[in-house]
Design an enzyme around this catalytic site. Structure first.
Site, PDB file in Angstrom:
ATOM      1  N   GLY A  11      28.711  34.689  35.889  1.00  0.00           N
ATOM      2  CA  GLY A  11      29.835  34.893  36.799  1.00  0.00           C
ATOM      3  C   GLY A  11      29.526  35.962  37.828  1.00  0.00           C
ATOM      4  N   GLY A  13      31.886  37.025  40.137  1.00  0.00           N
ATOM      5  CA  GLY A  13      33.117  37.607  40.683  1.00  0.00           C
ATOM      6  C   GLY A  13      33.046  39.126  40.552  1.00  0.00           C
ATOM      7  N   ALA A  15      34.145  41.167  38.227  1.00  0.00           N
ATOM      8  CA  ALA A  15      33.769  41.686  36.906  1.00  0.00           C
ATOM      9  C   ALA A  15      32.260  41.558  36.710  1.00  0.00           C
ATOM     10  CB  ALA A  15      34.520  40.932  35.811  1.00  0.00           C
ATOM     11  N   PHE A 115      54.288  46.771  45.105  1.00  0.00           N
ATOM     12  CA  PHE A 115      53.956  45.550  44.383  1.00  0.00           C
ATOM     13  C   PHE A 115      54.909  45.426  43.198  1.00  0.00           C
ATOM     14  CE2 PHE A 115      50.300  42.560  44.336  1.00  0.00           C
ATOM     15  CZ  PHE A 115      49.931  42.676  45.670  1.00  0.00           C
ATOM     16  N   GLN A 235      50.399  33.262  33.463  1.00  0.00           N
ATOM     17  CA  GLN A 235      51.330  33.733  34.498  1.00  0.00           C
ATOM     18  C   GLN A 235      51.546  32.714  35.609  1.00  0.00           C
ATOM     19  OE1 GLN A 235      50.218  37.154  37.389  1.00  0.00           O
ATOM     20  NE2 GLN A 235      51.861  37.928  36.099  1.00  0.00           N
ATOM     21  N   HIS A 237      52.888  32.674  39.310  1.00  0.00           N
ATOM     22  CA  HIS A 237      53.228  33.569  40.419  1.00  0.00           C
ATOM     23  C   HIS A 237      54.428  32.964  41.138  1.00  0.00           C
ATOM     24  CE1 HIS A 237      52.974  35.839  44.114  1.00  0.00           C
ATOM     25  NE2 HIS A 237      51.982  36.568  43.639  1.00  0.00           N
ATOM     26  N   LEU A 247      48.685  30.565  47.390  1.00  0.00           N
ATOM     27  CA  LEU A 247      49.408  31.802  47.125  1.00  0.00           C
ATOM     28  C   LEU A 247      49.898  32.502  48.390  1.00  0.00           C
ATOM     29  CD1 LEU A 247      49.958  33.563  44.557  1.00  0.00           C
ATOM     30  CD2 LEU A 247      48.265  35.102  45.507  1.00  0.00           C
ATOM     31  N   GLU A 250      52.267  38.840  46.688  1.00  0.00           N
ATOM     32  CA  GLU A 250      53.426  39.674  46.398  1.00  0.00           C
ATOM     33  C   GLU A 250      53.547  40.789  47.447  1.00  0.00           C
ATOM     34  OE1 GLU A 250      54.382  40.149  42.000  1.00  0.00           O
ATOM     35  OE2 GLU A 250      53.426  42.027  42.563  1.00  0.00           O
ATOM     36  N   ARG A 281      56.472  39.423  37.769  1.00  0.00           N
ATOM     37  CA  ARG A 281      56.362  38.002  38.120  1.00  0.00           C
ATOM     38  C   ARG A 281      57.034  37.061  37.145  1.00  0.00           C
ATOM     39  NH1 ARG A 281      50.101  38.459  40.134  1.00  0.00           N
ATOM     40  NH2 ARG A 281      50.668  39.624  42.006  1.00  0.00           N
ATOM     41  N   HIS A 347      48.878  30.924  38.029  1.00  0.00           N
ATOM     42  CA  HIS A 347      48.140  31.949  38.751  1.00  0.00           C
ATOM     43  C   HIS A 347      47.125  32.720  37.921  1.00  0.00           C
ATOM     44  CE1 HIS A 347      47.395  34.788  41.919  1.00  0.00           C
ATOM     45  NE2 HIS A 347      47.837  35.801  41.209  1.00  0.00           N
ATOM     46  N   ARG A 389      51.042  40.114  33.316  1.00  0.00           N
ATOM     47  CA  ARG A 389      50.282  41.067  34.122  1.00  0.00           C
ATOM     48  C   ARG A 389      51.091  41.515  35.330  1.00  0.00           C
ATOM     49  NH1 ARG A 389      47.052  40.708  38.882  1.00  0.00           N
ATOM     50  NH2 ARG A 389      47.050  38.436  39.003  1.00  0.00           N
ATOM     51  N   SER A 394      44.864  43.172  38.111  1.00  0.00           N
ATOM     52  CA  SER A 394      43.721  42.366  37.685  1.00  0.00           C
ATOM     53  C   SER A 394      42.440  42.820  38.370  1.00  0.00           C
ATOM     54  CB  SER A 394      43.939  40.889  37.963  1.00  0.00           C
ATOM     55  OG  SER A 394      42.722  40.218  37.746  1.00  0.00           O
TER      56      SER A 394
HETATM   57  C1  LIG Z   1      44.793  33.451  45.301  1.00  0.00           C
HETATM   58  C2  LIG Z   1      44.662  34.630  44.372  1.00  0.00           C
HETATM   59  C3  LIG Z   1      45.055  35.890  44.801  1.00  0.00           C
HETATM   60  C4  LIG Z   1      44.945  36.991  43.940  1.00  0.00           C
HETATM   61  N1  LIG Z   1      45.324  38.217  44.393  1.00  0.00           N
HETATM   62  C5  LIG Z   1      45.173  39.294  43.579  1.00  0.00           C
HETATM   63  C6  LIG Z   1      45.496  40.600  44.039  1.00  0.00           C
HETATM   64  O1  LIG Z   1      45.884  40.818  45.185  1.00  0.00           O
HETATM   65  N2  LIG Z   1      45.345  41.632  43.173  1.00  0.00           N
HETATM   66  C7  LIG Z   1      44.896  41.463  41.904  1.00  0.00           C
HETATM   67  O2  LIG Z   1      44.777  42.444  41.166  1.00  0.00           O
HETATM   68  N3  LIG Z   1      44.565  40.233  41.453  1.00  0.00           N
HETATM   69  C8  LIG Z   1      44.682  39.158  42.251  1.00  0.00           C
HETATM   70  N4  LIG Z   1      44.342  37.916  41.778  1.00  0.00           N
HETATM   71  C9  LIG Z   1      43.700  37.793  40.467  1.00  0.00           C
HETATM   72  C10 LIG Z   1      42.241  38.220  40.561  1.00  0.00           C
HETATM   73  O3  LIG Z   1      41.742  37.913  41.835  1.00  0.00           O
HETATM   74  C11 LIG Z   1      41.357  37.561  39.528  1.00  0.00           C
HETATM   75  O4  LIG Z   1      41.941  37.656  38.263  1.00  0.00           O
HETATM   76  C12 LIG Z   1      39.987  38.227  39.477  1.00  0.00           C
HETATM   77  O5  LIG Z   1      39.442  38.318  40.773  1.00  0.00           O
HETATM   78  C13 LIG Z   1      39.038  37.497  38.552  1.00  0.00           C
HETATM   79  O6  LIG Z   1      37.748  38.037  38.707  1.00  0.00           O
HETATM   80  P1  LIG Z   1      36.570  37.619  37.716  1.00  0.00           P
HETATM   81  O7  LIG Z   1      35.398  38.441  38.115  1.00  0.00           O
HETATM   82  O8  LIG Z   1      37.044  37.722  36.326  1.00  0.00           O
HETATM   83  O9  LIG Z   1      36.330  36.068  37.991  1.00  0.00           O
HETATM   84  P2  LIG Z   1      36.124  35.187  39.323  1.00  0.00           P
HETATM   85  O10 LIG Z   1      36.150  35.982  40.554  1.00  0.00           O
HETATM   86  O11 LIG Z   1      37.051  34.040  39.198  1.00  0.00           O
HETATM   87  O12 LIG Z   1      34.638  34.671  39.147  1.00  0.00           O
HETATM   88  C14 LIG Z   1      34.272  33.766  38.135  1.00  0.00           C
HETATM   89  C15 LIG Z   1      32.797  33.520  38.243  1.00  0.00           C
HETATM   90  O13 LIG Z   1      32.358  32.768  37.115  1.00  0.00           O
HETATM   91  C16 LIG Z   1      31.460  31.770  37.538  1.00  0.00           C
HETATM   92  N5  LIG Z   1      31.482  30.691  36.539  1.00  0.00           N
HETATM   93  C17 LIG Z   1      32.540  30.112  35.935  1.00  0.00           C
HETATM   94  N6  LIG Z   1      32.126  29.160  35.076  1.00  0.00           N
HETATM   95  C18 LIG Z   1      30.773  29.143  35.143  1.00  0.00           C
HETATM   96  C19 LIG Z   1      29.769  28.366  34.512  1.00  0.00           C
HETATM   97  N7  LIG Z   1      30.045  27.401  33.634  1.00  0.00           N
HETATM   98  N8  LIG Z   1      28.471  28.621  34.842  1.00  0.00           N
HETATM   99  C20 LIG Z   1      28.151  29.584  35.749  1.00  0.00           C
HETATM  100  N9  LIG Z   1      29.078  30.335  36.373  1.00  0.00           N
HETATM  101  C21 LIG Z   1      30.365  30.114  36.070  1.00  0.00           C
HETATM  102  C22 LIG Z   1      31.951  31.377  38.918  1.00  0.00           C
HETATM  103  O14 LIG Z   1      30.899  30.804  39.653  1.00  0.00           O
HETATM  104  C23 LIG Z   1      32.377  32.729  39.471  1.00  0.00           C
HETATM  105  O15 LIG Z   1      31.275  33.382  40.043  1.00  0.00           O
HETATM  106  C24 LIG Z   1      44.448  36.811  42.629  1.00  0.00           C
HETATM  107  C25 LIG Z   1      44.050  35.557  42.206  1.00  0.00           C
HETATM  108  C26 LIG Z   1      44.184  34.471  43.051  1.00  0.00           C
HETATM  109  C27 LIG Z   1      43.807  33.123  42.518  1.00  0.00           C
END
Ligand SMILES: Cc1cc2nc3c(=O)[nH]c(=O)nc-3n(C[C@H](O)[C@H](O)[C@H](O)COP(=O)(O)OP(=O)(O)OC[C@H]3O[C@@H](n4cnc5c(N)ncnc54)[C@H](O)[C@@H]3O)c2cc1C
Length: 574
Positions: A11, A13, A15, A115, A235, A237, A247, A250, A281, A347, A389, A394
């Site tokens: 991943g 993202g 994290a 928020f 959750q 939203h 989305l 908020e 929410r 969400h 949440r 997040s």
């Molecule tokens: C539209 C939207 C707006 C948001 N706004 C906010 C906000 O303003 N404030 C806030 O706190 N939170 C917000 N959130 C929530 C927050 O953005 C997410 O919970 C957070 O960014 C998740 O981050 P992550 O690193 O866990 O995963 P993600 O960023 O979802 O990344 C997941 C990663 O895993 C990889 N992956 C998944 N499965 C596989 C696989 N089988 N093989 C290889 N790679 C894989 C993907 O390629 C990706 O790179 C929002 C969410 C959304 C959907």
């Protein structure tokens, strides 16, 4: 092909990348991602990241701690919530030093906005706590972390989809992935593996989540006997664009937007007299659905309005440019001139892979860990969000616990023995792909997925009851069988997205089973889990976490006490 790394991260993202930067100080790091890295859903986060900087109004980490506990409907574990809220200020300063361009106050400080559920003086009034980069906060942080990972020499494998995570004798050894561009299988062995694979909103028909949010890795671990915690809490939203689920942050209500019903009434005043439209929410989503059920949806239909027409146009242009563009493109509406039609949208997953405060994956409710395996971000459940949440917590969770997991991996790999992924893991994956590609099926993955998402939405979304949940468990069995009979028409190796979708479909259904099963167990209403047949919270019997296990006998459930260090549960009023 076989690759060896000290740390492996699934991943890219927030994290995953935050952990990668940390782990790279201790050895080689590979990041596998099924997308191009900066396409991760984190990049879509709009409104903000929470920290009690107190730049615009007096604030304290203690109030943030209290709000998060109360927002979680007292199911969040207080020890870890305190860690997150105490670490938040340092985290924002660190992100700024890593290059995140936060929006500014006129004096040049990091700007903050209101928020949902974030208050001062333990619930007295809303407080400005969310730090933001206009309404592109996730995008700004993701790009900064991506640049830093590159500078640290982290090796990224884009469009590598993980199909198996190898765990032998209680020890994680790495993963097997397919290079989607070529169809080749690759084995990655590592001393320490982190799952940071994001959320799984694609379980529901209407969602704010990206197409890739299918929860593959949670399902892979679940099918290997690793439990999933608190899966009943998903959750919704309150403000998705009606009919689309896209989305509207908020932050729009944080900047003064209000919700109105068919009578033009600002109905949140009735549900949360103190903080009104900035209630958490779960409450706002239930309020909207209640207004609609009682006939006060706009024109008797399934939506209400988010009104920003009284907000200064300059504020909308400067602080909410992205959502303003969405409204124009998708609805033909300029939010400065006309209110926006909205409806709750799936969400965020509060539940997930259970971990301790350092990201170690737990294999039971008593706290035993899987050696060498870590999880962080939305796929994990360290339980800072409990049953609901709060917005902007997040992004904070991903970077605080991503960093901690990266540090823990660094410590672990120093003393760890070298391991290998056994060849049998690769053979098993190859066998599964062959049988999917060459099976005699007659179903189409897309059609099964649409029907599955529809049923999850109608039986297991904002409101739930025993009859629906019971029917759902039967229907899921039928979907599982249909998913086994999917026919793959594309027999090619290069970008076989049809094959990948068929695999993701099985994962979605597997997680649907965990959600429905956990929701059926919990006979109370708490946070996002609202049972029409058990409308009250029941602390005597249900102040505990659900651990769902997949066993040979079917799903089994065990429970774990909530950690309460500071704030005793009280009725949740806003
Ligand atoms: C539209 C939207 C707006 C948001 N706004 C906010 C906000 O303003 N404030 C806030 O706190 N939170 C917000 N959130 C929530 C927050 O953005 C997410 O919970 C957070 O960014 C998740 O981050 P992550 O690193 O866990 O995963 P993600 O960023 O979802 O990344 C997941 C990663 O895993 C990889 N992956 C998944 N499965 C596989 C696989 N089988 N093989 C290889 N790679 C894989 C993907 O390629 C990706 O790179 C929002 C969410 C959304 C959907």
């Amino acid at each position: 092909m076989v690759h060896h790394f000290d740390s492996l991260i699934v991943g890219s993202g927030l994290a995953g990348l935050r952990a990668a930067i940390e782990a790279s100080r201790h050895g080689s790091v590979a990041v596998l991602t099924k997308l191009y890295p900066t396409r991760s859903h984190s990049g879509a986060a709009q409104g903000g990241i929470g920290a009690a900087l107190g730049n615009e109004e007096p604030d304290s980490p203690e109030w943030h701690f209290y709000d998060t506990v109360k927002g979680s409907d007292f199911l969040g574990d207080q020890g870890v919530i305190e860690v997150m809220c105490e670490d938040a200020i340092r985290t924002i300063v660190e992100l700024e030093h890593l290059g995140v361009p936060f929006s500014r106050t006129p004096e040049g400080k990091i700007a903050q906005r209101r928020f949902g559920g974030h208050t001062r003086d333990f619930g007295a009034a809303p407080v400005r706590r969310a730090c933001y980069s206009a309404d592109r906060t996730g995008h700004a942080i993701l790009f900064a972390l991506s640049e830093q990972s590159e500078l640290q020499g982290v090796k990224i494998f884009p469009e590598f989809q993980v199909l198996d995570i190898s765990i032998e004798n209680g020890r994680c050894r790495g993963a097997v992935a397919v290079n989607v561009r070529t169809g080749d299988l690759h084995v990655f062995t590592a001393q320490a593996t982190l799952v940071a694979a994001g959320g799984y909103g694609r379980i529901f028909r209407t969602t704010s989540n990206a197409l890739a949010s299918t929860g593959d890795c949670l399902s892979i671990l679940f099918n290997k006997g690793i439990p999933l915690e608190d899966m009943e809490f998903f959750q919704f939203h309150p403000t998705g664009l009606q009919g689309l689920g896209i989305l509207i942050t908020e932050g729009a209500r944080g900047e003064g937007g209000v919700l109105i019903n068919a009578g033009g009434e600002r109905f949140m005043e009735r549900y949360a007299p103190t903080i009104k439209d900035l209630a958490p929410r779960d409450m706002v989503s239930r309020a909207i659905m209640t207004e609609i059920r009682e006939g006060r949806g706009i024109d008797g239909r399934e939506y209400v309005l988010l009104d920003l027409t009284h907000v200064d146009r300059r504020i909308i242009d400067e602080r909410l440019p992205e959502i303003s563009t969405f409204c124009k493109i998708y609805m033909g509406i300029d939010p400065s001139e006309k209110p926006i039609p909205v409806l709750p949208t799936a969400h965020y997953a509060m539940g997930g892979i259970p971990t301790d405060v350092d990201g170690r994956v737990l294999r039971d409710e008593r706290g035993a860990a899987v050696e060498g395996l870590y999880a962080a971000g939305e796929c994990a459940c360290v339980s800072v969000h409990g049953a609901n949440r709060l917005g902007c917590n997040s992004l904070l969770d991903t970077v605080v616990f991503g960093r901690r997991a990266g540090m823990a991996m660094g410590r672990y790999i120093k003393g760890a023995e070298r391991v290998d992924v056994p060849k049998s893991a690769l053979d098993r994956v190859r066998g599964e792909l062959d049988s999917l590609l060459n099976g005699p099926g007659d179903e189409q993955a897309g059609a099964v997925r649409d029907a599955f998402q529809e049923v999850m939405m109608s039986r297991c979304s904002v409101f739930r009851n025993e009859e629906d949940l019971f029917a759902l468990t039967g229907e899921l069995q039928a979907f599982r069988e249909r998913a086994e009979r999917v026919k793959i028409r594309d027999k090619g190796r290069i970008f076989n997205t049809e094959l990948m979708e068929a695999i993701e479909l099985r994962h979605l259904i597997s997680l649907g089973e965990a959600i429905a099963g956990s929701a059926l167990q919990r006979r109370e209403s708490r946070g996002a889990h609202s049972r029409e047949d058990y409308p009250k919270r029941d602390d005597e019997n249900w102040l505990k976490h659900t651990f769902a296990f997949r066993t040979e006998r079917g799903l089994e459930f065990r429970f774990k006490p909530v950690t309460i260090t500071r704030f005793q549960p009280v009725e949740r009023k806003y």
